[in-house]
Design a protein around this motif. Structure first.
Motif, PDB file in Angstrom:
ATOM      1  N   SER A   1       7.264  -5.309 -14.033  1.00 36.53           N
ATOM      2  CA  SER A   1       7.925  -5.981 -12.918  1.00 36.53           C
ATOM      3  C   SER A   1       7.776  -5.174 -11.630  1.00 36.53           C
ATOM      4  O   SER A   1       7.713  -5.752 -10.529  1.00 36.53           O
ATOM      5  CB  SER A   1       9.404  -6.221 -13.229  1.00 36.53           C
ATOM      6  N   PHE A   2       7.692  -3.847 -11.740  1.00 35.47           N
ATOM      7  CA  PHE A   2       7.490  -3.014 -10.557  1.00 35.47           C
ATOM      8  C   PHE A   2       6.123  -3.277  -9.932  1.00 35.47           C
ATOM      9  O   PHE A   2       6.008  -3.443  -8.707  1.00 35.47           O
ATOM     10  CB  PHE A   2       7.621  -1.542 -10.929  1.00 35.47           C
ATOM     11  N   VAL A   3       5.100  -3.344 -10.760  1.00 36.85           N
ATOM     12  CA  VAL A   3       3.750  -3.644 -10.261  1.00 36.85           C
ATOM     13  C   VAL A   3       3.730  -5.010  -9.580  1.00 36.85           C
ATOM     14  O   VAL A   3       3.165  -5.175  -8.489  1.00 36.85           O
ATOM     15  CB  VAL A   3       2.722  -3.595 -11.412  1.00 36.85           C
ATOM     16  N   ASP A   4       4.357  -5.995 -10.201  1.00 38.20           N
ATOM     17  CA  ASP A   4       4.393  -7.335  -9.630  1.00 38.20           C
ATOM     18  C   ASP A   4       5.178  -7.343  -8.320  1.00 38.20           C
ATOM     19  O   ASP A   4       4.777  -7.989  -7.340  1.00 38.20           O
ATOM     20  CB  ASP A   4       5.019  -8.313 -10.627  1.00 38.20           C
ATOM     21  N   TYR A   5       6.297  -6.601  -8.290  1.00 39.25           N
ATOM     22  CA  TYR A   5       7.120  -6.577  -7.086  1.00 39.25           C
ATOM     23  C   TYR A   5       6.366  -5.937  -5.920  1.00 39.25           C
ATOM     24  O   TYR A   5       6.373  -6.462  -4.800  1.00 39.25           O
ATOM     25  CB  TYR A   5       8.417  -5.803  -7.341  1.00 39.25           C
ATOM     26  N   VAL A   6       5.731  -4.804  -6.159  1.00 37.71           N
ATOM     27  CA  VAL A   6       5.012  -4.122  -5.089  1.00 37.71           C
ATOM     28  C   VAL A   6       3.842  -4.969  -4.593  1.00 37.71           C
ATOM     29  O   VAL A   6       3.576  -5.030  -3.387  1.00 37.71           O
ATOM     30  CB  VAL A   6       4.539  -2.733  -5.553  1.00 37.71           C
ATOM     31  N   TYR A   7       3.158  -5.633  -5.512  1.00 37.67           N
ATOM     32  CA  TYR A   7       2.061  -6.512  -5.071  1.00 37.67           C
ATOM     33  C   TYR A   7       2.596  -7.593  -4.131  1.00 37.67           C
ATOM     34  O   TYR A   7       2.060  -7.807  -3.032  1.00 37.67           O
ATOM     35  CB  TYR A   7       1.380  -7.170  -6.272  1.00 37.67           C
ATOM     36  N   GLY A   8       3.661  -8.272  -4.543  1.00 42.07           N
ATOM     37  CA  GLY A   8       4.161  -9.383  -3.755  1.00 42.07           C
ATOM     38  C   GLY A   8       4.860  -8.973  -2.476  1.00 42.07           C
ATOM     39  O   GLY A   8       4.748  -9.656  -1.449  1.00 42.07           O
ATOM     40  N   SER A   9       5.567  -7.860  -2.504  1.00 42.16           N
ATOM     41  CA  SER A   9       6.354  -7.461  -1.335  1.00 42.16           C
ATOM     42  C   SER A   9       5.540  -6.682  -0.314  1.00 42.16           C
ATOM     43  O   SER A   9       5.929  -6.619   0.857  1.00 42.16           O
ATOM     44  CB  SER A   9       7.559  -6.620  -1.772  1.00 42.16           C
ATOM     45  N   ALA A  10       4.421  -6.076  -0.741  1.00 37.79           N
ATOM     46  CA  ALA A  10       3.712  -5.179   0.169  1.00 37.79           C
ATOM     47  C   ALA A  10       2.201  -5.361   0.174  1.00 37.79           C
ATOM     48  O   ALA A  10       1.582  -5.427   1.243  1.00 37.79           O
ATOM     49  CB  ALA A  10       4.051  -3.732  -0.178  1.00 37.79           C
ATOM     50  N   GLU A  11       1.589  -5.438  -0.998  1.00 39.25           N
ATOM     51  CA  GLU A  11       0.127  -5.513  -1.028  1.00 39.25           C
ATOM     52  C   GLU A  11      -0.380  -6.799  -0.392  1.00 39.25           C
ATOM     53  O   GLU A  11      -1.388  -6.790   0.327  1.00 39.25           O
ATOM     54  CB  GLU A  11      -0.372  -5.373  -2.465  1.00 39.25           C
ATOM     55  N   VAL A  12       0.294  -7.911  -0.633  1.00 38.32           N
ATOM     56  CA  VAL A  12      -0.177  -9.158  -0.017  1.00 38.32           C
ATOM     57  C   VAL A  12       0.003  -9.121   1.497  1.00 38.32           C
ATOM     58  O   VAL A  12      -0.766  -9.753   2.237  1.00 38.32           O
ATOM     59  CB  VAL A  12       0.527 -10.408  -0.607  1.00 38.32           C
ATOM     60  N   VAL A  13       0.992  -8.373   1.974  1.00 34.03           N
ATOM     61  CA  VAL A  13       1.166  -8.230   3.424  1.00 34.03           C
ATOM     62  C   VAL A  13      -0.027  -7.469   3.996  1.00 34.03           C
ATOM     63  O   VAL A  13      -0.548  -7.802   5.065  1.00 34.03           O
ATOM     64  CB  VAL A  13       2.489  -7.534   3.756  1.00 34.03           C
ATOM     65  N   GLY A  14      -0.480  -6.442   3.275  1.00 35.58           N
ATOM     66  CA  GLY A  14      -1.691  -5.743   3.684  1.00 35.58           C
ATOM     67  C   GLY A  14      -2.888  -6.668   3.732  1.00 35.58           C
ATOM     68  O   GLY A  14      -3.727  -6.582   4.640  1.00 35.58           O
ATOM     69  N   LEU A  15      -2.982  -7.588   2.771  1.00 38.91           N
ATOM     70  CA  LEU A  15      -4.094  -8.539   2.755  1.00 38.91           C
ATOM     71  C   LEU A  15      -3.999  -9.535   3.908  1.00 38.91           C
ATOM     72  O   LEU A  15      -5.020  -9.928   4.484  1.00 38.91           O
ATOM     73  CB  LEU A  15      -4.132  -9.273   1.416  1.00 38.91           C
ATOM     74  N   MET A  16      -2.775  -9.936   4.259  1.00 39.99           N
ATOM     75  CA  MET A  16      -2.604 -10.810   5.423  1.00 39.99           C
ATOM     76  C   MET A  16      -3.090 -10.103   6.693  1.00 39.99           C
ATOM     77  O   MET A  16      -3.804 -10.695   7.517  1.00 39.99           O
ATOM     78  CB  MET A  16      -1.135 -11.192   5.580  1.00 39.99           C
ATOM     79  N   CYS A  17      -2.708  -8.848   6.841  1.00 37.05           N
ATOM     80  CA  CYS A  17      -3.121  -8.089   8.020  1.00 37.05           C
ATOM     81  C   CYS A  17      -4.639  -7.904   8.037  1.00 37.05           C
ATOM     82  O   CYS A  17      -5.271  -7.989   9.099  1.00 37.05           O
ATOM     83  CB  CYS A  17      -2.420  -6.735   8.045  1.00 37.05           C
ATOM     84  N   LEU A  18      -5.227  -7.658   6.873  1.00 36.70           N
ATOM     85  CA  LEU A  18      -6.673  -7.511   6.801  1.00 36.70           C
ATOM     86  C   LEU A  18      -7.370  -8.763   7.297  1.00 36.70           C
ATOM     87  O   LEU A  18      -8.385  -8.689   8.011  1.00 36.70           O
ATOM     88  CB  LEU A  18      -7.098  -7.186   5.367  1.00 36.70           C
ATOM     89  N   ARG A  19      -6.849  -9.924   6.936  1.00 42.26           N
ATOM     90  CA  ARG A  19      -7.425 -11.169   7.431  1.00 42.26           C
ATOM     91  C   ARG A  19      -7.426 -11.207   8.958  1.00 42.26           C
ATOM     92  O   ARG A  19      -8.380 -11.647   9.594  1.00 42.26           O
ATOM     93  CB  ARG A  19      -6.646 -12.367   6.885  1.00 42.26           C
ATOM     94  N   ALA A  20      -6.340 -10.742   9.547  1.00 38.61           N
ATOM     95  CA  ALA A  20      -6.254 -10.724  11.009  1.00 38.61           C
ATOM     96  C   ALA A  20      -7.267  -9.756  11.606  1.00 38.61           C
ATOM     97  O   ALA A  20      -7.808 -10.000  12.686  1.00 38.61           O
ATOM     98  CB  ALA A  20      -4.839 -10.356  11.443  1.00 38.61           C
ATOM     99  N   PHE A  21      -7.548  -8.660  10.909  1.00 36.28           N
ATOM    100  CA  PHE A  21      -8.465  -7.660  11.432  1.00 36.28           C
ATOM    101  C   PHE A  21      -9.919  -8.127  11.399  1.00 36.28           C
ATOM    102  O   PHE A  21     -10.701  -7.746  12.271  1.00 36.28           O
ATOM    103  CB  PHE A  21      -8.371  -6.364  10.618  1.00 36.28           C
TER     104      PHE A  21
END
Length: 313
Positions: free
Chosen positions: A144-164
């Motif tokens: 659940s920790f891996v899933d939580y970190v992916y959803g709460s933070a890693e996908v935000v990094g991917l959103m920002c990457l799209r903008a870059f």
């Protein structure tokens, strides 16, 4: 309405959708300035058209976070009602990404960014799932920790990457290293925040994010292990920095440097003090790091294998 009616914005039109877009963007810009000195500082190094997208992403993420954290509770919401509001925010977000409009300015701005840079529910659904977990789960196991970190933070990094990396509304990359770097940098940011908020998360919110870690018996060995894990994420993210477009690299480099400094300071802080004091990077140090980036003398991210503050790899 006139140009001066929207504080902090300079719309090129004074009526219609253009004015609403500009007003929504201005609202998102206020959120990042009020809530985050680190991300706000780093985002200022971005060109205006990219910075706007990052502000849109940050604002929606922050609003969702406020539903599941202190402000909603202070307003008298119980977890059931907070969950209902979070569901409504997710539904509004998905609808806006489809139709291009929302009556919520923060959602409207976010949807414009999603539609322009090319992401959708594949990233927002994991994010809202993690936010929902904060209302139902007080402790995490490894999965659940891996899933939580992916959803709460890693996908935000991917959103920002799209903008870059987008051009003309289309992604222009297929580099696995960039994707990995964005995810690992997001994970590092989240884990650092968990580390410096150990006491507040446990006592005020009743949450323990790190699996098997009890704040009441937090010791040097545990701290060293967690700091080393963050360092591994920062090292992986550093390998992606040279591949970023030049227009985005200084801002991401500064963000990386700020959290590297924070992780170093956490590593150098005694474990018993870490659970009573929120470690931060002083503003003069942030300004010095930003100045080094601006003059082209950015701190060189280093991949370290030992001699980390507070422990070894």
């Amino acid at each position: 309405m006139t140009r001066g009616d929207v504080a902090g914005a300079a719309p090129t039109v004074t009526t219609g959708l253009g004015l609403y877009d500009a007003t929504a963007a201005a609202a998102s810009s206020v959120v990042i300035r009020r809530y985050s000195t680190s991300f706000g500082l780093a985002s200022r190094l971005l060109p205006a058209h990219i910075r706007e997208h990052i502000e849109h992403v940050y604002a929606l993420v922050r609003v969702a976070d406020e539903i599941v954290d202190g402000p909603a509770t202070e307003a008298g919401l119980d977890p059931t009602l907070a969950g209902r509001l979070l569901d409504e925010l997710e539904q509004d977000t998905e609808r806006a990404m489809t139709i291009g409009f929302s009556v919520n300015p923060v959602v409207h701005a976010f949807a414009r960014t999603a539609r322009t840079t090319g992401f959708g529910a594949e990233l927002t659904q994991p994010f809202f799932r993690s936010m929902r977990a904060d209302l139902t789960r007080s402790e995490h196991d490894d999965a659940s920790f891996v899933d939580y970190v992916y959803g709460s933070a890693e996908v935000v990094g991917l959103m920002c990457l799209r903008a870059f990396v987008y051009r003309a509304g289309r992604p222009t990359f297929d580099e696995a290293v960039l994707v990995t770097g964005a995810r690992r940098l997001g994970a590092a940011f989240q884990k650092v925040n968990f580390l410096r908020d150990l006491r507040a998360d446990f006592l005020e919110l009743g949450r323990s994010y790190f699996p098997g870690v009890d704040v009441r018996s937090f010791d040097e060995a545990t701290k060293a292990r967690l700091v080393a894990d963050v360092q591994d994420d920062l090292d992986a993210a550093a390998r992606a920095l040279p591949l970023l477009p030049g227009r985005a690299r200084p801002a991401v480099t500064l963000a990386h440097a700020l959290f590297q400094e924070l992780n170093d300071r956490i590593g150098a802080t005694p474990a018993e003090r870490l659970v009573t004091t929120r470690v931060r990077v002083p503003d003069p140090v942030k300004a010095a790091l930003a100045a080094r980036v601006l003059v082209g003398r950015a701190p060189v991210p280093r991949v370290r294998r030992g001699n980390r503050p507070g422990g070894t790899a």
